[in-house]
Scaffold this motif. Structure first.
Motif, mmCIF file in Angstrom:
data_model
loop_
_atom_site.group_PDB
_atom_site.id
_atom_site.type_symbol
_atom_site.label_atom_id
_atom_site.label_comp_id
_atom_site.label_asym_id
_atom_site.label_seq_id
_atom_site.Cartn_x
_atom_site.Cartn_y
_atom_site.Cartn_z
ATOM 1 N N MET A 1 0.840 -1.177 0.000
ATOM 2 C CA MET A 1 0.000 0.000 0.000
ATOM 3 C C MET A 1 0.885 1.241 0.000
ATOM 4 S SD MET A 1 -3.217 0.649 2.392
ATOM 5 C CE MET A 1 -4.483 1.604 1.681
ATOM 6 N N ILE A 2 0.475 2.255 -0.706
ATOM 7 C CA ILE A 2 1.269 3.475 -0.828
ATOM 8 C C ILE A 2 1.045 4.341 0.404
ATOM 9 C CG2 ILE A 2 1.638 5.571 -2.166
ATOM 10 C CD1 ILE A 2 0.648 4.021 -4.614
ATOM 11 N N ASN A 3 2.128 4.774 0.997
ATOM 12 C CA ASN A 3 2.040 5.677 2.132
ATOM 13 C C ASN A 3 1.747 7.080 1.619
ATOM 14 O OD1 ASN A 3 2.237 6.924 4.585
ATOM 15 N ND2 ASN A 3 4.338 6.273 5.001
ATOM 16 N N ASP A 4 0.740 7.741 2.211
ATOM 17 C CA ASP A 4 0.338 9.065 1.744
ATOM 18 C C ASP A 4 1.438 10.097 1.919
ATOM 19 O OD1 ASP A 4 -2.110 8.241 0.895
ATOM 20 O OD2 ASP A 4 -3.117 8.704 2.777
ATOM 21 N N LYS A 5 2.317 9.909 2.889
ATOM 22 C CA LYS A 5 3.396 10.870 3.107
ATOM 23 C C LYS A 5 4.451 10.778 2.010
ATOM 24 C CE LYS A 5 2.828 11.099 8.074
ATOM 25 N NZ LYS A 5 3.432 10.876 9.374
ATOM 26 N N GLU A 6 4.587 9.611 1.403
ATOM 27 C CA GLU A 6 5.575 9.430 0.341
ATOM 28 C C GLU A 6 5.009 9.741 -1.035
ATOM 29 O OE1 GLU A 6 7.147 5.527 0.615
ATOM 30 O OE2 GLU A 6 7.858 5.799 2.653
ATOM 31 N N ASP A 7 3.692 9.659 -1.209
ATOM 32 C CA ASP A 7 3.058 9.865 -2.505
ATOM 33 C C ASP A 7 2.840 11.366 -2.734
ATOM 34 O OD1 ASP A 7 1.834 9.408 -4.922
ATOM 35 O OD2 ASP A 7 -0.131 9.074 -4.026
ATOM 36 N N LYS A 8 3.647 11.943 -3.600
ATOM 37 C CA LYS A 8 3.543 13.369 -3.888
ATOM 38 C C LYS A 8 3.027 13.610 -5.305
ATOM 39 C CE LYS A 8 6.832 14.865 -0.558
ATOM 40 N NZ LYS A 8 6.113 14.911 0.631
ATOM 41 N N SER A 9 2.398 12.601 -5.898
ATOM 42 C CA SER A 9 1.894 12.751 -7.256
ATOM 43 C C SER A 9 0.727 13.732 -7.323
ATOM 44 C CB SER A 9 1.491 11.401 -7.829
ATOM 45 O OG SER A 9 0.432 10.844 -7.075
ATOM 46 N N ASN A 10 -0.007 13.880 -6.232
ATOM 47 C CA ASN A 10 -1.125 14.825 -6.225
ATOM 48 C C ASN A 10 -0.656 16.270 -6.249
ATOM 49 O OD1 ASN A 10 -3.106 12.849 -6.202
ATOM 50 N ND2 ASN A 10 -3.033 12.671 -3.992
ATOM 51 N N TRP A 11 0.569 16.509 -5.893
ATOM 52 C CA TRP A 11 1.122 17.859 -5.939
ATOM 53 C C TRP A 11 1.216 18.358 -7.369
ATOM 54 C CZ3 TRP A 11 5.356 19.342 -1.992
ATOM 55 C CH2 TRP A 11 4.949 18.975 -0.722
ATOM 56 N N ALA A 12 1.268 17.458 -8.327
ATOM 57 C CA ALA A 12 1.380 17.853 -9.733
ATOM 58 C C ALA A 12 0.142 18.605 -10.194
ATOM 59 C CB ALA A 12 1.607 16.622 -10.611
ATOM 60 N N ILE A 13 -1.011 18.280 -9.673
ATOM 61 C CA ILE A 13 -2.242 18.971 -10.057
ATOM 62 C C ILE A 13 -2.196 20.414 -9.584
ATOM 63 C CG2 ILE A 13 -4.745 19.027 -9.803
ATOM 64 C CD1 ILE A 13 -4.613 15.980 -9.405
ATOM 65 N N GLY A 14 -1.868 20.602 -8.314
ATOM 66 C CA GLY A 14 -1.774 21.952 -7.776
ATOM 67 C C GLY A 14 -0.672 22.762 -8.424
ATOM 68 N N GLY A 15 0.448 22.110 -8.676
ATOM 69 C CA GLY A 15 1.548 22.795 -9.343
ATOM 70 C C GLY A 15 1.204 23.213 -10.753
ATOM 71 N N GLY A 16 0.478 22.359 -11.458
ATOM 72 C CA GLY A 16 0.052 22.703 -12.816
ATOM 73 C C GLY A 16 -0.900 23.880 -12.841
ATOM 74 N N VAL A 17 -1.809 23.919 -11.872
ATOM 75 C CA VAL A 17 -2.749 25.038 -11.802
ATOM 76 C C VAL A 17 -2.011 26.334 -11.476
ATOM 77 C CG1 VAL A 17 -4.693 25.996 -10.512
ATOM 78 C CG2 VAL A 17 -4.742 23.628 -11.248
ATOM 79 N N ILE A 18 -1.055 26.276 -10.563
ATOM 80 C CA ILE A 18 -0.294 27.474 -10.198
ATOM 81 C C ILE A 18 0.535 27.962 -11.385
ATOM 82 C CG2 ILE A 18 1.543 28.350 -8.705
ATOM 83 C CD1 ILE A 18 -1.126 27.992 -7.282
ATOM 84 N N ILE A 19 1.144 27.058 -12.120
ATOM 85 C CA ILE A 19 1.909 27.449 -13.308
ATOM 86 C C ILE A 19 0.981 28.046 -14.365
ATOM 87 C CG2 ILE A 19 3.248 26.546 -15.250
ATOM 88 C CD1 ILE A 19 4.520 24.590 -13.250
ATOM 89 N N GLY A 20 -0.176 27.420 -14.564
ATOM 90 C CA GLY A 20 -1.159 27.955 -15.510
ATOM 91 C C GLY A 20 -1.657 29.330 -15.108
ATOM 92 N N LEU A 21 -1.827 29.539 -13.827
ATOM 93 C CA LEU A 21 -2.250 30.839 -13.326
ATOM 94 C C LEU A 21 -1.182 31.897 -13.568
ATOM 95 C CD1 LEU A 21 -4.514 32.255 -11.680
ATOM 96 C CD2 LEU A 21 -3.209 31.687 -9.646
ATOM 97 N N GLY A 22 0.067 31.534 -13.309
ATOM 98 C CA GLY A 22 1.165 32.481 -13.539
ATOM 99 C C GLY A 22 1.330 32.841 -15.003
#
Length: 57
Positions: A1-22
């Motif tokens: 099972m994937i540990n939520d503290k190690e899984d940072k793939s969801n950060w890509a969504i927020g990062g993409g939105v922030i880059i798109g906003l900029g």
């Protein structure tokens, strides 16, 4: 099972939105639709990166 503290793939969504906003702020003077389009493009890229990263695990 994937540990939520190690899984940072969801950060890509927020990062993409922030880059798109900029990037969208540069196009805001020309067209509001280009601003919204760049946000949606950033969201789409973030979702693609998330799906690629989650398929590796």
């Amino acid at each position: 099972m994937i540990n939520d503290k190690e899984d940072k793939s969801n950060w890509a969504i927020g990062g993409g939105v922030i880059i798109g906003l900029g990037v969208g702020f540069f196009f805001l003077a020309e067209s509001a639709l280009m601003f919204v389009g760049s946000i949606l493009l950033g969201l789409g890229i973030g979702l693609l990166i998330t799906s690629i990263l989650s398929s590796r695990n």
